[in-house]
Motif scaffolding. Structure first.
Motif, PDB file in Angstrom:
ATOM      1  N   SER A  26       0.794  -1.233   0.000  1.00  0.00           N
ATOM      2  CA  SER A  26       0.000   0.000   0.000  1.00  0.00           C
ATOM      3  C   SER A  26       0.827   1.284   0.000  1.00  0.00           C
ATOM      4  O   SER A  26       0.525   2.209  -0.758  1.00  0.00           O
ATOM      5  CB  SER A  26      -0.946   0.023   1.211  1.00  0.00           C
ATOM      6  N   PRO A  27       1.855   1.378   0.845  1.00  0.00           N
ATOM      7  CA  PRO A  27       2.641   2.626   0.835  1.00  0.00           C
ATOM      8  C   PRO A  27       3.279   2.897  -0.524  1.00  0.00           C
ATOM      9  O   PRO A  27       3.353   4.047  -0.973  1.00  0.00           O
ATOM     10  CB  PRO A  27       3.707   2.380   1.907  1.00  0.00           C
ATOM     11  N   LEU A  28       3.706   1.841  -1.185  1.00  0.00           N
ATOM     12  CA  LEU A  28       4.316   1.986  -2.514  1.00  0.00           C
ATOM     13  C   LEU A  28       3.296   2.507  -3.520  1.00  0.00           C
ATOM     14  O   LEU A  28       3.553   3.439  -4.284  1.00  0.00           O
ATOM     15  CB  LEU A  28       4.861   0.625  -2.961  1.00  0.00           C
ATOM     16  N   TRP A  30       0.479   4.068  -2.873  1.00  0.00           N
ATOM     17  CA  TRP A  30       0.035   5.414  -2.505  1.00  0.00           C
ATOM     18  C   TRP A  30       1.074   6.467  -2.914  1.00  0.00           C
ATOM     19  O   TRP A  30       0.739   7.509  -3.481  1.00  0.00           O
ATOM     20  CB  TRP A  30      -0.237   5.467  -0.998  1.00  0.00           C
ATOM     21  N   SER A  31       2.320   6.196  -2.643  1.00  0.00           N
ATOM     22  CA  SER A  31       3.344   7.181  -3.018  1.00  0.00           C
ATOM     23  C   SER A  31       3.409   7.330  -4.535  1.00  0.00           C
ATOM     24  O   SER A  31       3.648   8.413  -5.058  1.00  0.00           O
ATOM     25  CB  SER A  31       4.708   6.791  -2.445  1.00  0.00           C
ATOM     26  N   ALA A  32       3.163   6.228  -5.247  1.00  0.00           N
ATOM     27  CA  ALA A  32       3.188   6.287  -6.711  1.00  0.00           C
ATOM     28  C   ALA A  32       2.102   7.217  -7.237  1.00  0.00           C
ATOM     29  O   ALA A  32       2.365   8.084  -8.072  1.00  0.00           O
ATOM     30  CB  ALA A  32       3.005   4.888  -7.302  1.00  0.00           C
TER      31      ALA A  32
END
Lengths: 185, 152
Positions: A26-28, A30-32
Motif C-alpha cells: 500500500s505505501p508503494l 500510494w506514493s506512486a
C-alpha cells in the motif's frame, strides 16, 4: 518483497494473505499515485484502480518478485491517466489496456521499489542532504508537505511561485544524476 | 537490459515513501483489502477495442460507447451521465443464452440483470468511478470486462 508462500495463499483465496500483501504494498502504491500531484480523492481512485487490476490479473502471477514492480508501474499509469483526464472535462471512459501478465515487468531503476528497504531510504536521503541549496530544502519540503500547493511551497522556500516548478525540475535532474550507477551516462 | 533512469514522479514517490510523511489513508487500505472479494477465478477477460466513431460527432454528445471483446462475446456499452450519476445500457452479442445473466459491478455494489431477447440490459444511477460488467453463462466460464473508470 512478497514471498512465494503469501502468493500461493492469495491464489488459493486466502483473504488474510491478501491483506498482508496490501499492507506491504500500500505505501508503494500510494506514493506512486500521489507523485502525480493528485488530490486525496483522485489519488484514492487511482490506487483503487491499481488494486482492481491486480485482482483481475491474479491468475497471471508467477513471479512474486515482480509484483511490487508491476503494482508500482500500474499505479503510476492509473495516476498519469487520471491527471491527464483532469485536464479534459469531457466524460471519458478509460479502458486502459493493462499488461497481460504480472510477470511482464521490465528491469526498473525505480528507486521507490528500492526504498522499501530502510537502508535504501536512508541512502536516498543522505544523497539529498549532500545537495546544495535550494535543492536540499526544496526536496525536503516537498517530501514533508505532500499536500502543500506550489504557492505555499514557493513561499516557504522564499522563491517566486513561478520558479518552483522549474527549480524542482532541475533539483530532480541533479538527484537523478547523483543516483545513477557509476559509468551510466 | 539497461534500466531506464527514474522519471520525476518515480523520484518524488521514492522521496516521499522514504520520508514517511504521507501515510496511506485508512479508507484507501480498506478499499484495497475489499477488492479481493471481487476476484473471479477462471473468468475470461473482455478487453476494450476501438469502435468506429460516428462521423461528424464530437464531444457534444453526452453518451459514450465502449466495446469490449472477449473473443466469443462482444459487449457494447453506452454510458450516459445524468445528474452526476451514470446510466449504462449494454448489449451482448451473440446472445449468451436464456439463462445468462449480467452483473454490473462497482467496488461497492453489484447490480444483477437478466438479458432481453436481443441481449440488452440497462442499469441507471451508478456512481462514477470503477466498474466492470460480468456475464455469467451456465456451464461456461464467466466473462468479465477489465475494470474501467468513468467520471461524470
Amino acid at each position: 518483497m512478497i514471498d512465494r508462500h503469501t502468493i500461493d495463499a492469495v491464489l488459493a483465496g486466502d483473504q488474510a494473505a491478501w491483506d498482508a500483501m496490501v499492507k506491504r504494498l500500500s505505501p508503494l502504491v500510494w506514493s506512486a499515485v500521489r507523485a502525480y500531484g493528485l488530490g486525496a480523492a483522485d489519488a484514492a481512485d487511482a490506487a483503487q484502480g491499481a488494486w482492481l487490476r491486480l485482482v483481475e490479473h491474479l491468475p497471471g502471477i508467477r513471479d512474486p518478485e515482480r509484483i511490487g514492480s508491476w503494482m508500482f508501474t500500474t499505479a503510476r499509469r492509473e495516476a498519469s491517466l487520471l491527471r491527464r483526464r483532469n485536464q479534459d472535462e469531457r466524460l471519458v471512459p478509460e479502458p486502459v489496456e493493462p499488461d497481460d501478465r504480472v510477470d511482464a515487468g521490465h528491469a526498473h531503476a525505480d528507486p521507490a521499489l528500492a526504498v522499501l528497504t530502510a537502508d535504501e531510504g536512508r541512502r536516498l536521503w543522505r544523497t539529498v542532504e549532500s545537495m546544495h541549496e535550494p535543492c536540499r530544502s526544496l526536496l525536503r519540503l516537498m517530501a514533508q508537505a505532500p499536500d502543500a500547493g506550489v504557492r505555499q511551497l514557493a513561499g516557504r522556500l522564499g522563491m517566486p511561485t513561478g520558479s518552483y516548478g522549474p527549480t524542482r525540475g532541475r533539483c530532480l535532474d541533479r538527484l537523478r544524476a547523483m543516483l545513477a550507477p557509476e559509468g551510466m551516462p | 537490459m539497461t534500466p531506464q533512469p527514474p522519471d520525476d514522479e518515480a523520484l518524488i514517490a521514492a522521496l516521499r515513501l522514504a520520508s514517511g510523511n504521507d501515510p496511506v489513508p485508512e479508507h484507501v487500505s480498506a478499499a484495497a483489502r475489499a477488492a479481493f472479494a471481487l476476484r473471479l477465478p477462471g473468468a475470461a477477460m473482455a478487453r476494450p477495442v476501438a469502435v468506429p466513431a460516428p462521423s461528424g460527432v464530437r464531444s457534444a454528445e453526452r453518451a459514450r460507447l465502449i466495446r469490449f471483446d472477449a473473443g466469443d462475446l462482444v459487449l457494447d456499452l453506452e454510458i450516459d451521465p445524468a445528474d452526476g450519476l451514470l446510466d449504462l445500457a449494454g448489449q451482448l452479442l451473440p446472445h449468451p443464452g436464456p439463462d445468462a445473466r449480467v452483473e454490473i459491478r462497482t467496488p461497492r455494489l453489484t447490480e444483477s440483470r437478466a438479458l432481453s431477447p436481443a441481449g440488452r440490459f440497462a442499469v441507471t444511477g451508478l456512481p462514477p468511478g470503477w466498474f466492470s460488467v460480468v456475464c455469467h453463462r451456465p456451464g461456461r466460464s464467466p466473462v468479465a470486462t477489465v475494470w474501467t473508470r468513468i467520471r461524470p
